[in-house]
Design a protein around this motif. Structure first.
Motif, PDB file in Angstrom:
ATOM      1  N   PRO A   1      13.410   3.350  -2.061  1.00 37.60           N
ATOM      2  CA  PRO A   1      14.704   3.575  -3.040  1.00 37.60           C
ATOM      3  C   PRO A   1      15.001   5.005  -3.411  1.00 37.60           C
ATOM      4  O   PRO A   1      16.296   5.392  -3.792  1.00 37.60           O
ATOM      5  N   ASP A   2      14.042   5.804  -3.354  1.00 32.44           N
ATOM      6  CA  ASP A   2      14.671   7.399  -3.879  1.00 32.44           C
ATOM      7  C   ASP A   2      15.499   7.975  -2.677  1.00 32.44           C
ATOM      8  O   ASP A   2      16.049   8.878  -2.861  1.00 32.44           O
TER       9      ASP A   2
ATOM     10  N   LEU B   1      20.031  -3.509  -6.415  1.00 34.69           N
ATOM     11  CA  LEU B   1      18.933  -3.341  -5.321  1.00 34.69           C
ATOM     12  C   LEU B   1      17.962  -4.305  -5.404  1.00 34.69           C
ATOM     13  O   LEU B   1      17.380  -4.575  -6.620  1.00 34.69           O
ATOM     14  N   SER B   2      17.348  -4.608  -4.175  1.00 33.31           N
ATOM     15  CA  SER B   2      16.159  -5.472  -4.162  1.00 33.31           C
ATOM     16  C   SER B   2      15.104  -4.733  -3.215  1.00 33.31           C
ATOM     17  O   SER B   2      15.452  -4.190  -2.253  1.00 33.31           O
ATOM     18  N   LEU B   3      13.837  -4.638  -3.735  1.00 32.33           N
ATOM     19  CA  LEU B   3      12.536  -4.067  -3.032  1.00 32.33           C
ATOM     20  C   LEU B   3      11.650  -5.281  -2.399  1.00 32.33           C
ATOM     21  O   LEU B   3      11.333  -6.063  -2.991  1.00 32.33           O
TER      22      LEU B   3
ATOM     23  N   THR C   1      25.760  -0.914  -9.331  1.00 27.66           N
ATOM     24  CA  THR C   1      24.873  -1.004  -8.028  1.00 27.66           C
ATOM     25  C   THR C   1      23.363  -1.602  -8.128  1.00 27.66           C
ATOM     26  O   THR C   1      22.770  -1.414  -9.359  1.00 27.66           O
TER      27      THR C   1
ATOM     28  N   VAL D   1      20.777  -3.348  -0.745  1.00 25.67           N
ATOM     29  CA  VAL D   1      21.472  -2.889  -2.065  1.00 25.67           C
ATOM     30  C   VAL D   1      22.934  -3.371  -2.296  1.00 25.67           C
ATOM     31  O   VAL D   1      23.718  -3.529  -1.127  1.00 25.67           O
TER      32      VAL D   1
ATOM     33  N   THR E   1      13.377  -0.656   0.378  1.00 21.21           N
ATOM     34  CA  THR E   1      14.640  -1.317   0.146  1.00 21.21           C
ATOM     35  C   THR E   1      14.867  -2.661   0.791  1.00 21.21           C
ATOM     36  O   THR E   1      15.159  -2.318   2.145  1.00 21.21           O
TER      37      THR E   1
ATOM     38  N   LEU F   1      18.097   6.574  -1.693  1.00 20.46           N
ATOM     39  CA  LEU F   1      19.377   6.193  -2.098  1.00 20.46           C
ATOM     40  C   LEU F   1      19.762   6.575  -3.555  1.00 20.46           C
ATOM     41  O   LEU F   1      20.803   5.820  -3.823  1.00 20.46           O
TER      42      LEU F   1
END
Length: 328
Positions: A144-145, A192-194, A190, A204, A201, A147
């Motif tokens: 995620p970092d 997101l799903s992990l 925004t 998103v 990710t 994005l």
């Protein structure tokens, strides 16, 4: 598709005879008449004249599947677009679709949100027939970092879409508002799903709401002084299908550049960021700190100078800008 085919011919301009439409489309004159009646019932203004045929003189400002597809032409995301008359939230619908495997580039549009959401649990006013409410499923198999800049890129993409569709030049308030005449035109949320096993990710969802047709009295009383619509700025209607199509085009371009070439989008964000060069209040943890906004970093963070001269990068919380939205 009879109705849409007839509409396409009429959109060429001028009068088109029923005989010509019948011959070009391989339809009976009766089928042409029925299509004209259906278009009129949907709000299209179609004049008719003996020995001349039919002429399209006015179109309804509706957000429809056919209208968006027509405005998109042969865009590669065209088949991934769904326009719904009413949803609780386009982000909710997009997240449900993503969880079921919806591909990268899936777009959910709606004419009306009953539960539109903004940042920090706030509601987003989404009245029927007055906005473009859009969420996109984007898939990047990265931590995620990678994005952190996504909201900034989507904000610049939305700004470019509005410029292309209307000629208006909105600015951006860090981090996720578009502003016209010092009032809020658009908000972005925004989510997101992990993936639990990998920490990468899964998907998103940037969701965008643009005020299009509101008059002052159409906004909730508490935001009337700080909100604006495209129609108010243009002093006339904005074509919502054309705007939605332009948003999709810009989001597709931004999505392609998100990991490999975000710099032009971030430069556009910096250039049009109304927050920079102004005194702000940093709202975090229930408190407020004064600062001066200086720049945007390459991850979309706001670089501020504090009263003691030190600098800090703000990535979370909110920033209130002096002279904007009532902050004086």
């Amino acid at each position: 598709m009879t109705k849409e085919d007839v509409l396409t011919l009429l959109q060429g301009g001028g009068y088109v005879s029923g005989q010509r439409m019948s011959e070009q489309l391989g339809l009976s004159r009766a089928a042409i008449w029925k299509a004209i009646d259906r278009l009129r019932a949907e709000g299209y203004t179609i004049d008719s004249a003996t020995n001349r045929g039919y002429c399209l003189t006015g179109t309804p400002n509706r957000l429809t599947q056919a209208g968006v597809e027509r405005a998109l032409g042969d865009h590669p995301w065209r088949s991934l677009v769904e326009v719904l008359p009413e949803v609780d939230s386009t982000n909710n619908v997009a997240k449900a679709a993503a969880a079921q495997g919806a591909p990268h580039g899936t777009v959910i549009l709606s004419d009306y949100q009953t539960g539109g959401r903004g940042r920090r649990g706030r509601s987003f006013s989404s009245p029927q027939g007055m906005g473009v409410y859009c969420s996109v499923v984007l898939r990047y198999d990265v931590p995620p970092d990678r994005l952190l800049h996504l909201t900034a890129v989507i904000a610049e993409a939305t700004r470019r879409a509005i410029v292309a569709a209307t000629g208006l030049e909105p600015q951006i308030k860090w981090t996720n508002d578009l502003v016209l005449q010092d009032r809020k035109l658009c908000g972005i949320l925004t989510e997101l799903s992990l993936e639990a096993e990998t920490g990468l990710t899964g998907y998103v969802i940037p969701g965008t709401g643009v005020n299009c047709g509101q008059r002052t009295e159409d906004f909730p009383a508490e935001i009337q002084a700080m909100a604006i619509s495209l129609e108010q700025a243009l002093q006339g209607p904005a074509d919502r299908c054309a705007l939605a199509a332009e948003m999709i085009r810009q989001y597709a371009l931004a999505a392609d550049d998100m990991l490999t070439n975000p710099a032009p989008w971030l430069e556009g964000y910096r250039r049009h960021c109304i927050t920079l060069g102004r005194d702000v209040q940093i709202l975090q943890g229930g408190g407020a700190r004064p600062a001066h906004a200086e720049d945007i970093d390459d991850e979309g963070g706001l670089i501020v100078r504090l009263p003691d001269g030190t600098r800090e990068i703000i990535r979370a919380g909110e920033v209130s800008v002096r002279g904007l939205y009532g902050y004086v």
